[in-house]
Design a protein around this motif. Structure first.
Motif, PDB file in Angstrom:
ATOM      1  N   PHE A  20      12.489  20.748  22.390  1.00 12.45           N
ATOM      2  CA  PHE A  20      13.081  21.083  21.272  1.00 12.45           C
ATOM      3  C   PHE A  20      14.247  21.860  21.339  1.00 12.45           C
ATOM      4  CE2 PHE A  20      13.916  22.417  17.333  1.00 12.45           C
ATOM      5  CZ  PHE A  20      13.830  21.014  16.226  1.00 12.45           C
ATOM      6  N   TYR A  21      14.737  22.695  21.873  1.00 13.34           N
ATOM      7  CA  TYR A  21      16.196  23.826  21.367  1.00 13.34           C
ATOM      8  C   TYR A  21      16.638  22.558  22.444  1.00 13.34           C
ATOM      9  CZ  TYR A  21      14.937  27.138  18.305  1.00 13.34           C
ATOM     10  OH  TYR A  21      14.176  27.847  16.980  1.00 13.34           O
ATOM     11  N   GLU A  22      16.470  22.189  23.829  1.00 15.14           N
ATOM     12  CA  GLU A  22      17.608  21.393  24.858  1.00 15.14           C
ATOM     13  C   GLU A  22      17.648  20.274  23.714  1.00 15.14           C
ATOM     14  OE1 GLU A  22      15.557  22.660  29.162  1.00 15.14           O
ATOM     15  OE2 GLU A  22      14.391  21.273  28.093  1.00 15.14           O
ATOM     16  N   ARG A  23      17.070  19.445  23.895  1.00 16.34           N
ATOM     17  CA  ARG A  23      16.586  18.285  22.834  1.00 16.34           C
ATOM     18  C   ARG A  23      18.014  18.211  21.858  1.00 16.34           C
ATOM     19  NH1 ARG A  23      13.472  15.940  19.281  1.00 16.34           N
ATOM     20  NH2 ARG A  23      12.229  17.082  20.041  1.00 16.34           N
ATOM     21  N   VAL A  24      17.593  18.951  20.699  1.00 16.52           N
ATOM     22  CA  VAL A  24      18.216  19.092  19.211  1.00 16.52           C
ATOM     23  C   VAL A  24      19.436  20.001  19.369  1.00 16.52           C
ATOM     24  CG1 VAL A  24      17.546  19.682  17.037  1.00 16.52           C
ATOM     25  CG2 VAL A  24      15.554  18.744  18.051  1.00 16.52           C
ATOM     26  N   PHE A  25      19.002  21.373  19.877  1.00 12.08           N
ATOM     27  CA  PHE A  25      20.277  22.125  20.336  1.00 12.08           C
ATOM     28  C   PHE A  25      21.617  21.656  21.521  1.00 12.08           C
ATOM     29  CE2 PHE A  25      17.778  24.185  17.021  1.00 12.08           C
ATOM     30  CZ  PHE A  25      17.564  23.261  15.730  1.00 12.08           C
ATOM     31  N   GLY A  26      20.349  21.030  22.295  1.00 14.67           N
ATOM     32  CA  GLY A  26      21.686  21.333  23.683  1.00 14.67           C
ATOM     33  C   GLY A  26      21.925  22.453  24.114  1.00 14.67           C
ATOM     34  N   LEU A  27      21.274  23.695  24.130  1.00 16.04           N
ATOM     35  CA  LEU A  27      20.624  24.825  24.728  1.00 16.04           C
ATOM     36  C   LEU A  27      20.641  24.652  25.658  1.00 16.04           C
ATOM     37  CD1 LEU A  27      19.470  27.182  22.453  1.00 16.04           C
ATOM     38  CD2 LEU A  27      22.042  26.059  22.957  1.00 16.04           C
ATOM     39  N   GLU A  28      20.319  25.099  27.039  1.00 14.22           N
ATOM     40  CA  GLU A  28      20.087  25.315  28.689  1.00 14.22           C
ATOM     41  C   GLU A  28      18.981  26.064  28.921  1.00 14.22           C
ATOM     42  OE1 GLU A  28      23.258  24.274  31.078  1.00 14.22           O
ATOM     43  OE2 GLU A  28      24.239  22.999  29.912  1.00 14.22           O
ATOM     44  N   LEU A  29      17.885  26.163  29.615  1.00 12.20           N
ATOM     45  CA  LEU A  29      16.755  26.928  29.950  1.00 12.20           C
ATOM     46  C   LEU A  29      17.553  27.486  31.462  1.00 12.20           C
ATOM     47  CD1 LEU A  29      14.175  27.516  29.775  1.00 12.20           C
ATOM     48  CD2 LEU A  29      13.173  26.749  32.235  1.00 12.20           C
ATOM     49  N   ILE A  88      30.901  20.345  13.658  1.00  8.11           N
ATOM     50  CA  ILE A  88      29.448  20.938  13.593  1.00  8.11           C
ATOM     51  C   ILE A  88      28.513  19.768  12.989  1.00  8.11           C
ATOM     52  CG2 ILE A  88      31.398  20.608  11.097  1.00  8.11           C
ATOM     53  CD1 ILE A  88      27.678  22.919  12.192  1.00  8.11           C
ATOM     54  N   ASP A  89      29.563  18.326  12.290  1.00 18.01           N
ATOM     55  CA  ASP A  89      29.163  17.087  11.762  1.00 18.01           C
ATOM     56  C   ASP A  89      28.533  16.375  13.031  1.00 18.01           C
ATOM     57  OD1 ASP A  89      32.561  16.855  10.154  1.00 18.01           O
ATOM     58  OD2 ASP A  89      30.090  17.459   9.000  1.00 18.01           O
ATOM     59  N   ALA A  90      29.071  16.587  14.338  1.00 14.52           N
ATOM     60  CA  ALA A  90      27.756  15.807  14.989  1.00 14.52           C
ATOM     61  C   ALA A  90      26.872  16.427  15.702  1.00 14.52           C
ATOM     62  CB  ALA A  90      29.125  15.744  16.091  1.00 14.52           C
ATOM     63  N   ASP A  91      26.776  17.711  15.781  1.00 13.55           N
ATOM     64  CA  ASP A  91      25.986  18.875  15.822  1.00 13.55           C
ATOM     65  C   ASP A  91      24.766  18.649  15.062  1.00 13.55           C
ATOM     66  OD1 ASP A  91      26.727  19.566  18.648  1.00 13.55           O
ATOM     67  OD2 ASP A  91      27.766  21.090  17.844  1.00 13.55           O
ATOM     68  N   ALA A  95      21.367  17.281  15.550  1.00 11.97           N
ATOM     69  CA  ALA A  95      19.490  17.442  15.014  1.00 11.97           C
ATOM     70  C   ALA A  95      18.552  17.338  14.138  1.00 11.97           C
ATOM     71  CB  ALA A  95      19.652  19.373  14.696  1.00 11.97           C
ATOM     72  N   LEU A  96      19.304  16.394  12.923  1.00 10.35           N
ATOM     73  CA  LEU A  96      18.808  15.634  11.903  1.00 10.35           C
ATOM     74  C   LEU A  96      17.972  14.127  12.759  1.00 10.35           C
ATOM     75  CD1 LEU A  96      20.909  16.068   8.734  1.00 10.35           C
ATOM     76  CD2 LEU A  96      18.767  17.468   9.722  1.00 10.35           C
ATOM     77  N   ALA A  97      18.793  13.854  13.750  1.00  9.11           N
ATOM     78  CA  ALA A  97      18.187  12.791  14.324  1.00  9.11           C
ATOM     79  C   ALA A  97      16.923  13.227  15.201  1.00  9.11           C
ATOM     80  CB  ALA A  97      19.469  12.182  15.141  1.00  9.11           C
ATOM     81  N   SER A  98      17.584  14.236  15.251  1.00  7.31           N
ATOM     82  CA  SER A  98      16.289  14.796  17.690  1.00  7.31           C
ATOM     83  C   SER A  98      14.426  15.352  16.518  1.00  7.31           C
ATOM     84  CB  SER A  98      17.007  15.659  18.143  1.00  7.31           C
ATOM     85  OG  SER A  98      17.703  15.193  18.435  1.00  7.31           O
TER      86      SER A  98
END
Length: 177
Positions: A20-29, A88-91, A95-98
């Motif tokens: 979820f955090y990878e897909r929604v917020f773009g964080l990497e494992l 901020i607007d794109a992120d 997040a909402l779309a994901s």
């Protein structure tokens, strides 16, 4: 001197939380324990970690301390994760779309940031925000350098209090609420 480096949340399912955090917020494992009961995500200078409830129980990680499990259908913890955004607007839209659910919509704050709050599938509140108008404290950055790094961080077209700018005191901010 102690330094905060890792913030960890206890969750029911570490792999799905990481996804979820990878897909929604773009964080990497950055690290996943072979048990898949502990993971660390790269999130800038700090590490965001997730610990499985099973791991906490079987290892007695926090001893006999009782905790309230994170759940989407329960009240949230009295804490949240803040993720700074350069767009901020794109992120926010990603997040909402994901699949993130809105806790508080994106809005401009009187202290100079734009922020909004979402909840993850565990019920953890995540703030998406523009960087603070105050630079993060750092022992390796002089006061002059820190002042040069601070800049206007609201969305384009937004204005802050023009008489005081970003340098209002905590007392002045408290009076506004």
């Amino acid at each position: 001197m102690l330094k905060a480096k890792i913030t960890a949340f206890i969750v029911a399912d570490v792999p799905s939380t990481v996804e979820f955090y990878e897909r929604v917020f773009g964080l990497e494992l950055a690290y996943m324990h072979p048990s898949r009961e502990y993971a660390e995500l790269a999130s800038g200078e700090a590490v965001l970690a997730f610990i499985g409830e099973t791991f906490v129980a079987t290892t007695q990680l926090i001893g006999d301390v009782a905790y309230v499990p994170n759940r989407s259908d329960a009240p949230t913890l009295g804490a949240h994760v803040a993720l700074w955004s350069d767009d901020i607007d794109a992120d926010w839209e990603r997040a909402l779309a994901s699949g993130a659910s809105v806790a508080a919509p994106l809005s401009d704050k009187p202290w100079g940031q734009t922020s909004g709050y979402v909840r993850d599938p565990n019920g953890i509140v995540v703030e998406l925000c523009t960087p603070s108008v105050r630079a993060a404290p750092s022992s390796s950055v002089s006061g002059t350098q820190r002042h040069r790094r601070t800049s206007r961080r609201l969305r384009p077209g937004r204005r802050m209090n023009e008489t005081r700018g970003p340098h209002r005191t905590a007392f002045e901010l408290r009076r506004e609420f």
